[in-house]
Design an enzyme around this catalytic site. Structure first.
Site, mmCIF file in Angstrom:
data_model
loop_
_atom_site.group_PDB
_atom_site.id
_atom_site.type_symbol
_atom_site.label_atom_id
_atom_site.label_comp_id
_atom_site.label_asym_id
_atom_site.label_seq_id
_atom_site.Cartn_x
_atom_site.Cartn_y
_atom_site.Cartn_z
ATOM 1 C CB SER A 80 -48.930 -117.117 20.186
ATOM 2 O OG SER A 80 -49.546 -116.918 21.455
ATOM 3 C CE LYS B 199 -50.475 -113.592 22.108
ATOM 4 N NZ LYS B 199 -50.371 -114.854 22.872
ATOM 5 C CB SER C 225 -48.438 -118.153 24.188
ATOM 6 O OG SER C 225 -48.654 -119.053 23.127
#
Lengths: 479, 487
Positions: free
Chosen positions: B155, B80, B179
């Site tokens: 996210s 990420k 997330s």
């Protein structure tokens, strides 16, 4: 015209001389380093970097708190003080807010011989900012200093005059230097002062509006800024005006305070507990260890010198001003315990040694001979092995080469002539060579004896015991 | 058959690599080809490092030839973009870091490197991880591989979509309020948020410092266990990490007794109005399945659940408002010059941050302001303590908790964009684990209208073994969904 009394509280920021910065492993010494050399992701505030507490800085702050008779708190919380400025890379300063390391202390100060106690509200730990240099067309940022451990000492509003403030700051500096936690060098920014000052009529308990004066970076600035502010506020009040609640700075060149920020512009720092650092719990055993490691502080030391060795207040104060000097002195007294008096050691120390230290600018640690040799030198003089002047010459040799005093005495043939036969011979010769002065003395001109003793010393190349020489002269001339 | 190697789990790939049936280069090439084939639709990656990945694969093969048996040797992973990678652009989905190339590695990246893993590239995220859909990424929105018109969640939507679309064998995400777990549920993959302090945050771009954790997204529970085992542990650079030994999560799965005798808490407050009927149905089915395999479901109460969303959005935004202060255009990142210093601050942050980030900075700064601090931030912290106690009490009764990960399946792109509050409310089941600091895992638990449903399993602090074992047991007992989404 009302007479006013000043109510003064001080905030003193002191840089700690730890190896590394407050929250990262970068070196904490920044003086003279090329810009932005001592930096890492943490003190540059790169995304994702985290702080780690410097334990040495915590110990230094607790030690200072102990020296200032504070309560040392076991549970400590760091907090973020949020504001934007280019010298503050994270956009917040990690400080302590609600739960500081040390509270409720006191410092005894002496002003013009009179004692007074200044309350210490708190001592807490935070990090320094970087440095901005303003150039044409912009400003340069140097983050070498960003994150250097900074201790803030906040006093109660117990100070009443510029002289008291001066004494307070001097004594704080002396203590941090004694503890070895800071250089205390104001000219290098290792100590920076802020003053909170308000006036109250002498016959009233109602305090006036408080004005904050920042950027006091020398003892002189502290004294001058307070004197200036007292005069300014007194004048304002007596003219029927009101003192505004403002933050001021000290303009060194103009010698006056200038308004930096009004009350309306006051920051909201949005303090909140630093989530990157869990509460710091100090082990009570560790606090006890620190308390045990506390050195004897200057005031206690001076009192001891006076009580134990009957030294004068002035000598005791001089000897204890710097810890290293006091320790050297004490070591010499201890080494010469059987042969010299503390008073003689004090005279040599405050006279010859201090003079040489001040002239050469070297540190006590760099003196080339150990305290025991210093004690031996004093003993040589005290016991009459060499005369005082020869002693000073020997000290010069010791200072320059670190040689042992006995070796210098032997090498230079300085050993005092105390043999009465040898002195007798020289005296006879001197009287023979100086018939006129001898006659003058015999005629009652007492002062001439000094000249004749000087002649004996010259003939003996300074080695004759002057007391014995004088006695022999008087005896011979009287016969 | 190297052209389908990308479909392997880490466990499967590792077995074949160690038997030298395949090479890390072949595996990495297969995954890179897969990315080339599908990422123009999925858009999981913000940046790719194909040459560096192949170079790392060659090194991995050399290491293996030299006898190295590091646990992730030659395994290609997606990272990420909220995780700092040395020499590899790290934007956190923000314009303000668009050209930022970090000079250091996050601790988790160092650990993956030591374990032999290969970094393929950086995956999309909502800007500064603030969002539940990747729609708040400053660059583009990632698509849900199961339905390209839907969001992948957020996210960590890029990492979740990459795993679902088999564009990586495993991935790392970060989880502040769900997330990792929410996008894993939306994309039908496994996602685990560890106990606060279990994994180092050094090098995670901070959102809510007291909530953030890094964790794995994977194709299987076993893979998640292997990844967690690699990245977990005390870090002297992160004072909030726990100095406790890391269990052998992966090996422990094999020794697990499954559901037998497991007490599963079913929190009353999580089965509420607003929970989509297909999700509720899938949850009831999951509980029944566990029970049929020997588990004992117990209804429990977590009475402060209703305060989770307000407490979370006060604490997370307050911390974020401070954490994002460093993006000032002075030292790195975007700088939009103004006439003077203050104007430069304003212009830089105005141009660099998107609307959601600005909204949260304002909310957070407000909650910390003089005069409001006690009513908002301090009160939220107090309620947070009550929430933590709810869980402590619950875990004295039960071993793990079963709950839905999300109230509904993935929503259509744009559906919640004009209604931030609605977007926030969809985090209702995931924020609790962050507030309480406890671990949570989501595992695929069926489909509704072609979109995956996630079962969330929560455990006590440092109870990663318990939730991994329960999730593993569920994965074994449940019918597995088709491994490849229809793209």
């Amino acid at each position: 015209m009302t007479t006013y009394e000043a109510i003064i509280g001080m905030e003193v920021h002191i840089e700690l001389q730890t190896q590394s910065k407050m929250f990262c492993a970068c070196p904490a010494s920044f003086f003279g380093a090329a810009p932005n050399i001592n930096t890492c992701p943490t003190c540059l505030a790169l995304p994702g970097a985290l702080p780690v507490i410097n334990r040495q800085a915590v110990a230094y702050t607790a030690l200072t708190g102990l020296a200032l008779n504070c309560r040392i708190h076991r549970r400590n919380v760091f907090a973020r003080k949020n504001y934007f400025y280019p010298d503050l890379p994270k956009g917040y300063q990690i400080s302590q807010y609600e739960l500081p390391l040390c509270t409720d202390g006191a410092l005894d100060i002496t002003v013009a011989g009179a004692g007074k106690t200044v309350g210490i509200t708190r001592v807490h730990l935070e990090e320094d900012t970087g440095k901005l240099t303003h150039v044409s067309g912009g400003s340069l940022v140097d983050l070498n200093r960003a994150g250097v451990p900074l201790m803030e000492i906040v006093s109660e509003p117990d100070i009443r005059s510029a002289a008291e403030a001066y004494a307070y700051v001097s004594q704080l500096r002396q203590i941090v230097r004694y503890l070895g936690v800071s250089s205390g060098d104001m000219e290098k920014g290792a100590m920076r002062c802020e003053v909170n000052l308000s006036l109250k009529p002498v016959d009233s308990e109602v305090w006036g509006t408080k004005v904050e004066v920042k950027n006091l970076n020398s003892f002189r600035a502290v004294r001058n800024a307070i004197t200036w502010e007292i005069a300014r506020q007194t004048e304002t009040l007596n003219a029927g005006g009101q003192v505004e609640q403002v933050t001021m700075g000290w303009d060194e060149t103009r010698g006056r305070t200038v308004v930096q920020r009004s009350k309306e512009d006051a920051h909201d720092y949005r303090y909140f507990p630093e989530p990157d650092l869990p509460p710091l719990n100090l082990d009570p055993v560790r606090i006890d260890e620190l308390a045990d490691s506390l050195p004897e502080l200057p005031a206690a030391k001076a009192a001891r010198y006076r009580a134990t060795w009957q030294l004068s207040a002035q000598d005791a104060a001089l000897l204890t001003e710097h810890r290293d000097r006091a320790e050297y002195f004490e070591a010499a007294v201890a080494a010469g315990a059987d042969t010299i008096s503390a008073r003689a050691a004090a005279n040599w120390m405050t006279g010859e040694i201090f003079r040489r230290l001040n002239e050469s600018g070297i540190a006590v640690a760099d003196i080339k001979f150990p305290p025991a040799d210093f004690a031996r030198l004093i003993a040589l003089v005290e016991t009459g092995k060499i005369n005082r002047q020869a002693g000073k010459d020997v000290l010069a040799g010791m200072w320059q080469f670190g040689a042992q005093p006995d070796a210098i005495v032997a090498a230079k043939g300085l050993k005092q002539i105390s043999d009465s036969g040898a002195i007798e011979k020289i005296v006879t010769q001197v009287i023979a060579e100086n018939p006129d002065p001898a006659a003058q003395f015999r005629a009652g001109k007492e002062k001439v004896i000094g000249f004749l003793v000087g002649q004996v010393m010259r003939h003996s190349r300074g080695k004759a015991n002057p007391k014995l020489a004088e006695a022999a002269l008087r005896r011979k001339l009287a016969s | 058959m190297t052209d389908s190697l990308f479909q392997l789990t880490i466990e499967q790939a590792q077995a074949r690599l160690s038997r030298k049936e395949i090479s890390a280069v072949e595996l990495t090439e297969s995954v890179l080809n897969r990315i080339l084939a599908v990422d123009n639709q999925v858009k999981a990656f913000l940046s790719l490092q194909p040459e560096a990945a192949l170079e790392a694969a060659r090194r991995a093969d050399d290491r293996r030839a030299a006898g190295d048996t590091a646990p992730l040797l030659g395994i290609p992973l997606a990272i990420k973009d909220s995780i700092i990678t040395k020499g590899v652009p790290t934007t956190c989905g923000s314009k303000i870091l668009e050209n930022f190339v970090p000079p250091y590695n996050a601790t988790v990246i160092k650990k993956l490197g030591r374990a032999g893993a290969i970094v393929l590239g950086k995956t999309n995220t909502d800007e500064f991880t603030m969002g539940s859909s990747t729609e708040h990424s400053a660059f583009f929105t990632t698509s849900n591989p199961w339905n390209l018109n839907c969001v992948p969640g957020g996210s960590s939507g890029g990492s979740a979509a990459a795993i679902a679309a088999h564009e990586a064998l495993g991935a790392l995400g970060t989880d502040t309020g769900g997330s990792i777990r929410q996008p894993a549920a939306f994309c039908g993959v496994v996602g685990l948020k560890p106990t606060y302090g279990r994994v180092s945050r050094y090098g995670l771009i901070a959102h809510g410092s007291s909530l953030d954790q890094c964790g794995p997204l994977a194709k299987s529970v076993a893979d998640a266990a292997l990844l967690l085992q690699t990245i977990a542990g005390h870090d002297p650079r992160d004072s909030t990490t726990l100095d406790r030994p890391v269990p052998a999560y992966f090996d422990d799965l094999k020794r697990s007794h499954g559901f037998k005798g497991l007490k599963i808490g079913i929190p009353r407050e999580y089965f509420i109005e607003g929970l989509a009927p297909p999700v509720e149905k899938a949850m009831r089915a999951a509980i029944a399945l566990a029970e049929s395999h020997g588990a004992a479901p117990v209804e429990i109460s977590l009475p402060h659940t209703q305060y989770g969303i307000p407490v979370y959005y006060l604490i997370a935004t307050a911390e974020a408002s401070s954490n994002l202060s460093r993006y000032d255009g002075v030292r790195y990142g975007l700088r939009a010059p103004g006439d003077d210093m203050w104007q430069t601050y304003f212009e830089t942050r105005a141009a660099g941050f998107g609307p959601e980030v600005k909204r949260r900075i304002m909310l957070g700064a407000y909650a910390l302001s003089a005069g409001y601090y006690d009513a908002y931030y301090l009160k939220a912290q107090k309620v947070r303590t009550l929430i933590r106690r709810d869980f402590e009490a619950a875990f004295r009764q039960v071993d793990v908790i079963f709950a839905p990960t999300t109230p509904d399946v993935a929503f259509a792109k744009g559906a919640n964009l004009d209604d931030p509050l609605k977007m926030y409310l969809s985090d209702v089941f995931t924020v609790m684990a962050n507030l309480a600091g406890i671990p949570g895992i989501t595992v695929p638990a069926g489909f509704s209208a072609g979109l995956p449903i996630g079962l969330q399993i929560l455990g006590p602090a440092l109870g990663e073994s318990a939730i991994l074992q329960a999730a593993h047991a569920f994965e074994q007992a449940a019918d597995r969904h088709p491994p490849i989404p229809p793209i």
